[in-house]
Design a protein around this motif. Structure first.
Motif, PDB file in Angstrom:
ATOM      1  N   ASP A  63       0.787  -1.231   0.000  1.00 34.32           N
ATOM      2  CA  ASP A  63       0.000   0.000   0.000  1.00 34.32           C
ATOM      3  C   ASP A  63       0.821   1.285   0.000  1.00 34.32           C
ATOM      4  O   ASP A  63       0.275   2.351  -0.124  1.00 34.32           O
ATOM      5  CB  ASP A  63      -0.992   0.012   1.151  1.00 34.32           C
ATOM      6  N   GLU A  64       2.124   1.186   0.130  1.00 33.92           N
ATOM      7  CA  GLU A  64       2.965   2.386   0.045  1.00 33.92           C
ATOM      8  C   GLU A  64       4.078   2.107  -0.942  1.00 33.92           C
ATOM      9  O   GLU A  64       4.785   1.113  -0.833  1.00 33.92           O
ATOM     10  CB  GLU A  64       3.588   2.723   1.406  1.00 33.92           C
ATOM     11  N   ARG A  65       4.219   2.986  -1.895  1.00 32.89           N
ATOM     12  CA  ARG A  65       5.275   2.816  -2.888  1.00 32.89           C
ATOM     13  C   ARG A  65       5.727   4.193  -3.354  1.00 32.89           C
ATOM     14  O   ARG A  65       4.912   4.996  -3.788  1.00 32.89           O
ATOM     15  CB  ARG A  65       4.771   2.009  -4.069  1.00 32.89           C
ATOM     16  N   PHE A  66       7.016   4.414  -3.243  1.00 30.94           N
ATOM     17  CA  PHE A  66       7.584   5.678  -3.673  1.00 30.94           C
ATOM     18  C   PHE A  66       8.685   5.405  -4.692  1.00 30.94           C
ATOM     19  O   PHE A  66       9.397   4.417  -4.579  1.00 30.94           O
ATOM     20  CB  PHE A  66       8.173   6.446  -2.485  1.00 30.94           C
ATOM     21  N   PRO A  67       8.852   6.271  -5.679  1.00 30.81           N
ATOM     22  CA  PRO A  67       9.943   6.074  -6.637  1.00 30.81           C
ATOM     23  C   PRO A  67      11.282   6.304  -5.943  1.00 30.81           C
ATOM     24  O   PRO A  67      11.347   6.871  -4.846  1.00 30.81           O
ATOM     25  CB  PRO A  67       9.676   7.141  -7.694  1.00 30.81           C
ATOM     26  N   LEU A  68      12.337   5.876  -6.593  1.00 23.69           N
ATOM     27  CA  LEU A  68      13.667   6.122  -6.062  1.00 23.69           C
ATOM     28  C   LEU A  68      13.869   7.626  -5.889  1.00 23.69           C
ATOM     29  O   LEU A  68      13.427   8.420  -6.716  1.00 23.69           O
ATOM     30  CB  LEU A  68      14.734   5.574  -7.005  1.00 23.69           C
ATOM     31  N   THR A  69      14.518   8.001  -4.801  1.00 26.51           N
ATOM     32  CA  THR A  69      14.847   9.402  -4.548  1.00 26.51           C
ATOM     33  C   THR A  69      16.256   9.615  -5.073  1.00 26.51           C
ATOM     34  O   THR A  69      17.220   9.122  -4.485  1.00 26.51           O
ATOM     35  CB  THR A  69      14.771   9.713  -3.038  1.00 26.51           C
ATOM     36  N   VAL A  70      16.374  10.309  -6.185  1.00 30.17           N
ATOM     37  CA  VAL A  70      17.670  10.503  -6.819  1.00 30.17           C
ATOM     38  C   VAL A  70      17.922  11.998  -6.972  1.00 30.17           C
ATOM     39  O   VAL A  70      17.166  12.700  -7.647  1.00 30.17           O
ATOM     40  CB  VAL A  70      17.728   9.817  -8.206  1.00 30.17           C
ATOM     41  N   PRO A  97      24.824   6.574  -0.832  1.00 30.50           N
ATOM     42  CA  PRO A  97      23.448   6.186  -1.135  1.00 30.50           C
ATOM     43  C   PRO A  97      22.675   5.858   0.151  1.00 30.50           C
ATOM     44  O   PRO A  97      23.196   5.208   1.044  1.00 30.50           O
ATOM     45  CB  PRO A  97      23.606   4.929  -1.993  1.00 30.50           C
ATOM     46  N   VAL A  98      21.473   6.349   0.228  1.00 28.52           N
ATOM     47  CA  VAL A  98      20.612   6.120   1.388  1.00 28.52           C
ATOM     48  C   VAL A  98      19.295   5.565   0.872  1.00 28.52           C
ATOM     49  O   VAL A  98      18.713   6.112  -0.069  1.00 28.52           O
ATOM     50  CB  VAL A  98      20.369   7.437   2.168  1.00 28.52           C
ATOM     51  N   SER A  99      18.830   4.508   1.484  1.00 28.13           N
ATOM     52  CA  SER A  99      17.590   3.873   1.007  1.00 28.13           C
ATOM     53  C   SER A  99      16.381   4.499   1.685  1.00 28.13           C
ATOM     54  O   SER A  99      15.665   3.854   2.429  1.00 28.13           O
ATOM     55  CB  SER A  99      17.637   2.366   1.253  1.00 28.13           C
ATOM     56  N   GLY A 100      16.186   5.756   1.428  1.00 27.01           N
ATOM     57  CA  GLY A 100      15.049   6.461   1.994  1.00 27.01           C
ATOM     58  C   GLY A 100      13.749   6.063   1.325  1.00 27.01           C
ATOM     59  O   GLY A 100      13.723   5.449   0.266  1.00 27.01           O
ATOM     60  N   SER A 101      12.691   6.403   1.969  1.00 29.56           N
ATOM     61  CA  SER A 101      11.362   6.137   1.432  1.00 29.56           C
ATOM     62  C   SER A 101      10.615   7.455   1.451  1.00 29.56           C
ATOM     63  O   SER A 101       9.907   7.780   2.391  1.00 29.56           O
ATOM     64  CB  SER A 101      10.654   5.098   2.309  1.00 29.56           C
ATOM     65  N   GLU A 102      10.833   8.232   0.416  1.00 28.26           N
ATOM     66  CA  GLU A 102      10.334   9.595   0.389  1.00 28.26           C
ATOM     67  C   GLU A 102       9.467   9.854  -0.834  1.00 28.26           C
ATOM     68  O   GLU A 102       9.719   9.312  -1.896  1.00 28.26           O
ATOM     69  CB  GLU A 102      11.511  10.578   0.388  1.00 28.26           C
TER      70      GLU A 102
END
Length: 175
Positions: A63-70, A97-102
């Motif tokens: 239910d939550e999906r964000f594109p890569l933050t680049v 690189p940080v695996s954020g969810s933004e």
């Protein structure tokens, strides 16, 4: 990276629950890797339910999906230079690189502007010794989602205001 952030099952310690819910966070730097991880989660959950004799197939809901933050490379360097001038070269580091969810990448794309996403450190430097002198974020500094995250009000607030003002002036200055 797969993080188990929630486990909900049952109402009492001596009663076997009729259902359980796991809340996971999946983060990756590559969409193909992400797809493989999500498929693996579904495969494992389905197999575990079948092996335990569950009366029905499990529900796997994403239910939550964000594109890569680049970050935009040129805009990042321009902003970092402004931050270095404002708060000091030794206080601007590259965390790698940080695996954020933004969701900020969605906003930047919709607005047609380059993305520059940065972190503002606030940890007590006395707790991490010379770790910050390497120019990279030490592994043991708690992030904002850690139960050990406890930023110092100062100099964090002052540095944050100075950083925001410097970035705004850099991008809003007349050409």
């Amino acid at each position: 990276m797969v993080t188990v952030g929630q486990i909900h099952a049952g109402t009492k310690h001596n009663i076997i629950p009729s259902e359980a819910m796991l809340g996971l966070s999946v983060r990756s730097f590559d969409e193909q890797v992400r797809a493989k991880v999500l498929a693996s989660i579904e495969r494992v959950v389905t197999a575990e339910a079948a092996a335990s004799g569950a009366p029905r197939e499990p529900d796997v809901i994403s239910d939550e999906r964000f594109p890569l933050t680049v970050n935009d490379e040129a805009a990042t360097e321009r902003t970092a230079a402004a931050l270095r001038r404002a708060i000091g070269d030794d206080r601007v580091i590259d965390p790698g690189p940080v695996s954020g969810s933004e969701d900020v990448g969605v906003l930047a794309t919709a607005a047609g502007v380059p993305l520059v996403y940065w972190f503002l450190g606030g940890s007590d430097p006395s707790l991490f010794g010379d770790g910050l002198a390497t120019g990279r974020m030490p592994e043991d500094v708690p992030s904002n989602h850690s139960p050990h995250f406890a930023p110092l009000i100062e100099p964090t607030l002052g540095a944050g205001v100075a950083a925001l003002v410097a970035a705004a002036r850099e991008w809003l200055a007349a050409p």
